[in-house]
Design an enzyme around this catalytic site. Structure first.
Site, short mmCIF file in Angstrom:
data_model
loop_
_atom_site.label_atom_id
_atom_site.label_comp_id
_atom_site.label_asym_id
_atom_site.label_seq_id
_atom_site.Cartn_x
_atom_site.Cartn_y
_atom_site.Cartn_z
N GLU A 1 -74.56 -29.10 42.36
CA GLU A 1 -73.10 -29.12 42.35
C GLU A 1 -72.62 -27.67 42.37
OE1 GLU A 1 -71.33 -32.01 39.43
OE2 GLU A 1 -73.40 -32.06 38.76
N LYS B 1 -74.43 -25.90 31.31
CA LYS B 1 -73.44 -25.08 32.02
C LYS B 1 -72.26 -24.75 31.12
CE LYS B 1 -74.41 -26.70 36.73
NZ LYS B 1 -73.88 -27.45 37.90
N ARG C 1 -87.29 -32.70 33.14
CA ARG C 1 -86.58 -31.45 33.33
C ARG C 1 -87.25 -30.35 32.51
NH1 ARG C 1 -80.69 -31.57 30.94
NH2 ARG C 1 -80.94 -29.34 31.30
#
Length: 588
Positions: free
Chosen positions: A45, A297, A287
């Site tokens: 993104e 983020k 992950r």
């Protein structure tokens, strides 16, 4: 045909993803005319800077395509215009390329670039949404966000059907078109999938009539104001994969519960004639959880916004731009990602593994240099004040073909403060003055002469400001006389008159706790006050020619890089990449 840039590394150790790919290759699962059998994608993104966790995903997806003669697409999931900016697109492109990967492949008709945006598919995504409505697989819901959340239920309670779930298809279709035409406000209506009659009782929350389109009157960085409705990620992602003929859609474990919707959507649209079989399949891996960092983020942005760090590229940040400015190499990050492997279960990787990878990468190729970080003056009293004797050292101890570097020794040199003790502790073999009837210590000035400490000077506050010694003229390193002197201490130095004065930034881990945000605690309380120390250091004179991004091993201190932003010709600024050895250890 694989791209040369993506073909440099050997095939690493096998893992469950590679087993899946190899089984598909053996079975011919994705044999399609004119297409590679392995096509992956990396779909970020554009709403922030990539971090070390993204680097793992990049290495997995691009590496898989590279190793099986396929290709990997870079696709921006730009479906949320309120959080996306061209700045993020640009830095993501730059970071992926810097890591050593490419989405461009040579072909018979010239190079083909596989750089895509979800916004490329807005027309097709809309067309498929209209199909789902007319086929009875979607409806426009007019509940408020609060009503939707309440009726959705939770893991312990089944959801309730929306009162608008059985809205006539024609009405939903017209309302959806009116949504597109801008006739409604944000949040006034939403398009939801209708997977089955009992979907709201599904144990998987993602299957309870998931939202697939929302109203958002916002300017898009690529499509401008052409759209005021935007597709949701769970809807956009599988369709984008199918449109790009992705064979293996590899993502992290948090998307495991989203896979049933991914499969349902592609099978439904395939039955509707939009896609041919085989459609893409999604596979999940764990992950990266790295100690002593945060990768959220939101939290990284907080560090930037509150000026805890100087920006996204601050060398203390786990962002790829931060690691790059710190001095990490693409090869080190690739080595790290290969070393930690790929698994189906979550776990923690210690930060020392990342540091070990960059040490391993830099040791054989970083030229050596001398830097005195905390200087103390050493005066060689019996050395002629106007004299200068050239000394030399290998550019790299294991690469004699690189030759030697030279630097002068003069009457006054800088040494490290810690290399002198007024009263030596047990086992201290560096400089100390005479102790009673015992003479002062003898040490070798590395690459120079053996000296004997004779005394020291203090200022009015009792601080040692200079150390005195005498040298032995026949003891110079590299001469026959050097063998006549056996000393235990060997210290580094630079000439006071010839040294380069430079700013050196000593970076360390940003947090003092291995899991700074574990259990919902405030990660800001775990900030390391010693994560950055800036010193004025003295370097051997040849360091004046260092150029931005050039890396060195400063003997004894660690690996350093000339800062890519602040270094100027003849005036480099150095960042510490990593110390020579792990100074944290398991206790911390």
């Amino acid at each position: 045909m694989s791209n040369d840039k993506n073909s440099a590394a050997p095939v690493p150790a096998s893992n469950f993803l590679r087993n899946i790919v190899e089984a598909d290759l053996a079975a011919g699962t994705h044999q399609r005319d004119g297409l590679p059998a392995v096509i992956t994608r990396f779909p970020p993104e554009p709403n922030g800077y990539l971090h070390i966790g993204h680097a793992k995903s990049i290495c997995v997806n691009f590496g898989m395509a590279r190793d099986y003669q396929g290709r990997c697409h870079l696709r921006f999931d730009d479906t949320n215009p309120t959080k996306e900016e061209q700045e993020y697109v640009d830095t993501i492109i730059d970071s992926v390329q810097w890591l050593g990967f490419s989405w461009t492949q040579p072909g018979d008709q010239g190079d083909q670039e596989y750089l895509h945006y979800a916004s490329d598919y807005f027309d097709k995504l809309y067309e498929m949404a209209e199909y789902l409505i007319t086929a009875g697989y979607a409806y426009v819901d007019s509940q408020s966000a609060e009503e939707m959340a309440a009726n959705r239920g939770n893991f312990g309670a089944v959801g309730k059907n929306s009162p608008f779930r059985n809205r006539p298809r024609e009405e939903s279709l017209q309302m959806f078109r009116d949504m597109k035409a801008g006739k409604y406000k944000d949040g006034e209506h939403i398009l939801r999938a209708k997977i089955s009659e009992d979907a709201m009782a599904s144990p998987n929350m993602n299957m309870r009539d998931p939202a697939i389109y929302r109203i958002r009157h916002a300017h898009h960085h690529r499509t401008g104001d052409a759209w005021c409705i935007y597709p949701m990620y769970d809807y956009t992602h599988p369709i984008s994969d199918a449109l790009e003929n992705i064979s293996h859609s590899i993502c992290t474990l948090e998307f495991q519960d989203h896979r049933p919707f991914y499969d349902w959507l592609l099978e439904t649209l395939s039955a509707g004639g939009f896609f041919k079989q085989p459609v893409p399949k999604q596979y999940e891996f764990a992950r990266l959880n790295l100690t002593y960092v945060v990768t959220s983020k939101r939290k990284l942005r907080q560090l930037v916004d509150e000026k805890i760090v100087t920006g996204w590229d601050d060398p203390r940040m786990p962002t790829i731009v931060g690691l790059r400015r710190r001095g990490y190499t693409p090869e080190a990050i690739q080595l790290f990602c290969e070393r930690i492997g790929v698994s189906k279960s979550d776990g923690w990787i210690d930060y020392s593994v990342l540091e070990g990878a960059v040490r391993e990468d830099l040791d054989p190729k970083a030229p050596r240099g001398i830097a005195v970080l905390r200087p103390l003056k050493l005066i060689i009293d019996n050395f002629d004040a106007g004299s200068s004797v050239e000394c030399s050292s290998p550019v790299h101890p294991h690469h004699p073909e690189l030759g030697n570097r030279t630097f002068p020794i003069t009457r006054e040199v800088w040494i490290e403060e810690e290399d002198f003790m007024e009263v030596p502790s047990k086992g201290f073999f560096r400089l100390y003055p005479p102790q009673g009837e015992q003479p002062g210590s003898k040490v070798r000035l590395k690459y120079g002469y053996v000296v004997e400490c004779t005394g020291f000077d203090k200022d009015e506050n009792g601080k040692v400001v200079a150390v005195h010694c005498n040298y032995f003229p026949d003891s110079k390193s590299g001469t026959d006389g050097a063998n006549n002197y056996k000393v235990k201490g060997n210290i580094h130095w630079v000439s006071v008159t010839a040294a380069l004065q430079a700013e050196v930034r000593l970076y360390d881990r940003l947090f003092t706790e291995a899991q700074p945000d574990a259990g919902g605690k405030d990660f800001m309380t775990a900030l390391n006050p010693n994560a950055l120390e800036t010193v004025t250091a003295y370097l051997e004179p040849g360091m004046q020619d260092a150029v931005a991004d050039q890396r060195f091993q400063f003997e004894r201190h660690g690996y350093f890089v000339a800062d890519r932003i602040d270094s100027q010709p003849g005036k480099p600024v150095f960042n510490r990449i990593v110390t020579l050895k792990d100074s944290w250890g398991s206790a911390k």
